[in-house]
Design a protein around this motif. Structure first.
Motif, PDB file in Angstrom:
ATOM      1  N   GLU A 159       6.535 -19.172  17.840  1.00  0.00           N
ATOM      2  CA  GLU A 159       6.135 -18.721  19.039  1.00  0.00           C
ATOM      3  C   GLU A 159       6.856 -17.072  19.133  1.00  0.00           C
ATOM      4  OE1 GLU A 159       8.376 -21.128  21.698  1.00  0.00           O
ATOM      5  OE2 GLU A 159       6.837 -22.870  21.306  1.00  0.00           O
ATOM      6  N   ASN A 160       5.888 -16.381  19.617  1.00  0.00           N
ATOM      7  CA  ASN A 160       6.391 -14.991  19.838  1.00  0.00           C
ATOM      8  C   ASN A 160       7.719 -14.900  20.803  1.00  0.00           C
ATOM      9  OD1 ASN A 160       3.845 -14.438  18.700  1.00  0.00           O
ATOM     10  ND2 ASN A 160       3.442 -12.661  20.296  1.00  0.00           N
TER      11      ASN A 160
ATOM     12  N   ASP B 104      -4.004  -9.828  13.582  1.00  0.00           N
ATOM     13  CA  ASP B 104      -5.372  -9.092  13.786  1.00  0.00           C
ATOM     14  C   ASP B 104      -6.075  -8.759  12.597  1.00  0.00           C
ATOM     15  OD1 ASP B 104      -6.779  -6.462  14.319  1.00  0.00           O
ATOM     16  OD2 ASP B 104      -6.986  -7.611  16.200  1.00  0.00           O
TER      17      ASP B 104
ATOM     18  N   ASP C 136       6.321  -8.014  23.706  1.00  0.00           N
ATOM     19  CA  ASP C 136       6.222  -9.290  23.049  1.00  0.00           C
ATOM     20  C   ASP C 136       5.989  -9.074  21.615  1.00  0.00           C
ATOM     21  OD1 ASP C 136       5.720 -12.081  23.277  1.00  0.00           O
ATOM     22  OD2 ASP C 136       3.611 -11.550  22.852  1.00  0.00           O
TER      23      ASP C 136
ATOM     24  N   LYS D  81       2.474  -7.604  17.458  1.00  0.00           N
ATOM     25  CA  LYS D  81       2.295  -8.357  18.534  1.00  0.00           C
ATOM     26  C   LYS D  81       1.618  -9.646  18.421  1.00  0.00           C
ATOM     27  CE  LYS D  81       2.903  -4.663  21.796  1.00  0.00           C
ATOM     28  NZ  LYS D  81       2.240  -3.997  22.890  1.00  0.00           N
ATOM     29  N   LYS D  82       0.630  -9.491  17.216  1.00  0.00           N
ATOM     30  CA  LYS D  82      -0.418 -10.774  17.082  1.00  0.00           C
ATOM     31  C   LYS D  82      -0.792 -10.520  15.632  1.00  0.00           C
ATOM     32  CE  LYS D  82      -4.297  -8.990  19.646  1.00  0.00           C
ATOM     33  NZ  LYS D  82      -5.226  -9.377  20.504  1.00  0.00           N
TER      34      LYS D  82
ATOM     35  N   LEU E 174       5.374 -10.830  17.594  1.00  0.00           N
ATOM     36  CA  LEU E 174       5.170 -11.769  16.562  1.00  0.00           C
ATOM     37  C   LEU E 174       6.089 -11.630  15.364  1.00  0.00           C
ATOM     38  CD1 LEU E 174       3.189 -14.028  15.355  1.00  0.00           C
ATOM     39  CD2 LEU E 174       2.073 -12.080  13.998  1.00  0.00           C
TER      40      LEU E 174
ATOM     41  N   ILE F  33      -1.577  -3.678  19.399  1.00  0.00           N
ATOM     42  CA  ILE F  33      -1.109  -4.592  18.323  1.00  0.00           C
ATOM     43  C   ILE F  33      -0.126  -4.517  17.179  1.00  0.00           C
ATOM     44  CG2 ILE F  33      -2.542  -5.841  16.700  1.00  0.00           C
ATOM     45  CD1 ILE F  33      -5.132  -5.302  18.232  1.00  0.00           C
TER      46      ILE F  33
END
Length: 291
Positions: free
Chosen positions: A172-173, A226, A188, A223-224, A190, A244
């Motif tokens: 989870e972030n 990609d 936020d 952040k995620k 990752l 990102i």
């Protein structure tokens, strides 16, 4: 003043799946041919830092060779800090991330020749919560992967792939507050990587701008996951989408986890859950023989 032509070989007997007997044979052969006085120390997990530091002080070796993974290399660098000894790296860990960054992914013979060579780098280190990182440390996704891999029974690429799938389903972030030289970032995340080097042990470049001797380290904030931004990294392109991914070169950083604890690892060794990490550059920390 160094004692005449002494070499200390530090071996981690349980690292990786490399045959340490072959390393002993090759180093003994090389030092015998070149007239070195060789001493060997095998790590035990008990008081290794103090023991190696005492050996460096007493023996005053010309070179200190390290046969192990990134954790063992960092241990020896700490023990040798403050001396004028040159460290040579013989890859013998599971991932060997630092060795990959140095281009030492070839034969044992190549690694030994480089370890005794004349090309030297005055390498930086990063102090993180009192520990030393020479390579890559991080909070978040990869640190959880390191934990899962350490606890798994399967090794090699297959084991790594299995644990990656497991990690992606678990992770989870977290909300991070990052304070750097003249900026505060709340995001936020990752993963937040504290990068002295460029590549993970898999060979994937995560920090294209990294230079282990420039007096800076990078924060890589993602952040995620990609595809496009990952492709940019693999291509060496640093023009990231700031929504990102962001890369910042700094000398000091404080990373705080605001909503939950985050998994944390240093140079491939899982350190547990943290809420705050403080990092600062240590310029010209150790001399390393390079390709």
């Amino acid at each position: 003043m160094f004692s005449e032509r002494k070499v200390l070989l530090v071996v981690n007997p349980i690292s990786g799946d490399v045959n340490k007997d072959v390393i002993f044979e090759r180093v003994i052969e090389k030092t015998g041919q070149d007239g070195y006085d060789l001493r060997i120390y095998s790590t035990t997990g008990e008081h290794d830092l103090e023991t190696i530091r005492e050996m460096v002080t007493t023996l005053k070796p010309e070179r200190i060779l390290v046969a192990g993974g990134d954790g063992t290399i960092s241990l020896v660098a700490q023990a040798a800090y403050g001396s004028d000894v040159t460290m040579g790296i013989i890859p013998a860990g599971s991932a060997n991330g630092l060795s990959v960054d140095f281009g030492l992914s070839g034969s044992l013979e190549q690694a030994i020749e480089v370890a005794f060579g004349e090309k030297i780098m005055h390498m930086d280190a990063v102090s993180i919560n009192g520990d030393i990182s020479l390579h890559l440390s991080d909070l978040g996704l990869n640190a959880l992967l390191v934990k899962n891999y350490e606890n798994s029974e399967t090794r090699g690429k297959l084991g790594y792939a299995r644990e990656m799938l497991k990690t992606l389903s678990e992770h989870e972030n977290f909300l991070a507050k990052i304070t750097v030289d003249n900026e505060v970032i709340e995001t936020d995340a990752l993963i937040v990587i504290i990068a002295n080097a460029q590549k993970y042990g898999t060979g994937v470049t995560i920090n294209p701008a990294g230079d282990m001797a420039d007096g800076f380290f990078e924060l890589v904030i993602a952040k995620k996951l990609d595809f496009i931004e990952t492709a940019k990294i693999l291509a060496g392109n640093t023009d990231f989408n700031p929504e990102i991914m962001r890369v910042i070169s700094v000398k000091n950083a404080v990373i705080e986890c605001l909503d939950k604890e985050a998994h944390f690892q240093i140079d491939g060794e899982y350190k547990g859950m943290v809420t705050k990490v403080e990092a600062h550059i240590l310029e010209k920390y150790i001399k390393v023989a390079v390709l």
